[in-house]
Scaffold this motif. Structure first.
Motif, PDB file in Angstrom:
ATOM      1  N   LYS A   2       0.824  -1.196   0.000  1.00 29.99           N
ATOM      2  CA  LYS A   2       0.000   0.000   0.000  1.00 29.99           C
ATOM      3  C   LYS A   2       0.869   1.261   0.000  1.00 29.99           C
ATOM      4  O   LYS A   2       1.855   1.340   0.719  1.00 29.99           O
ATOM      5  N   LYS A   3       0.487   2.224  -0.810  1.00 32.43           N
ATOM      6  CA  LYS A   3       1.221   3.490  -0.843  1.00 32.43           C
ATOM      7  C   LYS A   3       0.826   4.320   0.371  1.00 32.43           C
ATOM      8  O   LYS A   3      -0.331   4.317   0.795  1.00 32.43           O
ATOM      9  N   VAL A   4       1.796   5.055   0.905  1.00 34.00           N
ATOM     10  CA  VAL A   4       1.589   5.872   2.099  1.00 34.00           C
ATOM     11  C   VAL A   4       1.948   7.308   1.775  1.00 34.00           C
ATOM     12  O   VAL A   4       2.940   7.571   1.100  1.00 34.00           O
ATOM     13  N   ALA A   5       1.123   8.237   2.256  1.00 25.33           N
ATOM     14  CA  ALA A   5       1.383   9.660   2.043  1.00 25.33           C
ATOM     15  C   ALA A   5       1.396  10.381   3.382  1.00 25.33           C
ATOM     16  O   ALA A   5       0.612  10.071   4.270  1.00 25.33           O
ATOM     17  N   LEU A   6       2.294  11.337   3.505  1.00 22.67           N
ATOM     18  CA  LEU A   6       2.351  12.221   4.667  1.00 22.67           C
ATOM     19  C   LEU A   6       2.054  13.625   4.164  1.00 22.67           C
ATOM     20  O   LEU A   6       2.762  14.139   3.305  1.00 22.67           O
ATOM     21  N   ILE A   7       1.002  14.218   4.700  1.00 24.75           N
ATOM     22  CA  ILE A   7       0.585  15.545   4.251  1.00 24.75           C
ATOM     23  C   ILE A   7       0.772  16.538   5.389  1.00 24.75           C
ATOM     24  O   ILE A   7       0.179  16.389   6.456  1.00 24.75           O
ATOM     25  N   THR A   8       1.619  17.531   5.156  1.00 22.12           N
ATOM     26  CA  THR A   8       1.753  18.601   6.139  1.00 22.12           C
ATOM     27  C   THR A   8       0.668  19.625   5.833  1.00 22.12           C
ATOM     28  O   THR A   8       0.357  19.886   4.676  1.00 22.12           O
ATOM     29  N   GLY A   9       0.070  20.172   6.872  1.00 26.35           N
ATOM     30  CA  GLY A   9      -1.012  21.132   6.664  1.00 26.35           C
ATOM     31  C   GLY A   9      -2.295  20.448   6.224  1.00 26.35           C
ATOM     32  O   GLY A   9      -3.061  20.974   5.425  1.00 26.35           O
ATOM     33  N   VAL A  10      -2.564  19.266   6.752  1.00 24.28           N
ATOM     34  CA  VAL A  10      -3.701  18.460   6.301  1.00 24.28           C
ATOM     35  C   VAL A  10      -5.054  19.112   6.591  1.00 24.28           C
ATOM     36  O   VAL A  10      -6.034  18.829   5.908  1.00 24.28           O
ATOM     37  N   THR A  11      -5.126  19.999   7.558  1.00 21.48           N
ATOM     38  CA  THR A  11      -6.415  20.631   7.858  1.00 21.48           C
ATOM     39  C   THR A  11      -6.668  21.878   7.018  1.00 21.48           C
ATOM     40  O   THR A  11      -7.748  22.454   7.083  1.00 21.48           O
TER      41      THR A  11
END
Length: 99
Positions: A2-11
């Motif tokens: 499974k691909k994983v993503a980290l999002i900064t500023g997700v809100t």
């Protein structure tokens, strides 16, 4: 795998849209939000199950992240997509979805 993503500023507006898009594409998404005076998660409330954990003992670090990426680069990490290409991809996805 499974691909994983980290999002900064997700809100934020862009981060919440990106999180929703990646979840629909099957990614496992992790998000980081900046520390603010209010705990505003309205844009992502519909995307997650469980609870959001806020650790007030950790520093925000936003000014340092914006000014110095040396630590990140020193780990050997390198973006797979250039920023301008990522923005273009996100924009095209948005246009297709909302045309």
């Amino acid at each position: 795998m499974k691909k994983v993503a980290l999002i900064t500023g997700v809100t934020g507006q862009d981060g919440s849209y990106l999180a929703e898009l990646l979840l629909k594409k099957g990614y496992e998404v992790h998000g980081i939000k900046r520390r603010a005076s209010s705990f505003n998660t309205d844009r992502i409330d519909h995307l997650y199950q469980g609870e959001i954990v806020f650790d007030a003992t950790k520093p925000d670090g936003t000014p340092r992240k914006l000014m110095d990426v040396g630590l990140l680069n020193s780990t050997g990490w390198m973006a797979k997509i250039a920023l301008i290409n990522g923005v273009s991809i996100a924009y095209e996805e948005f246009k297709q979805r909302h045309a």
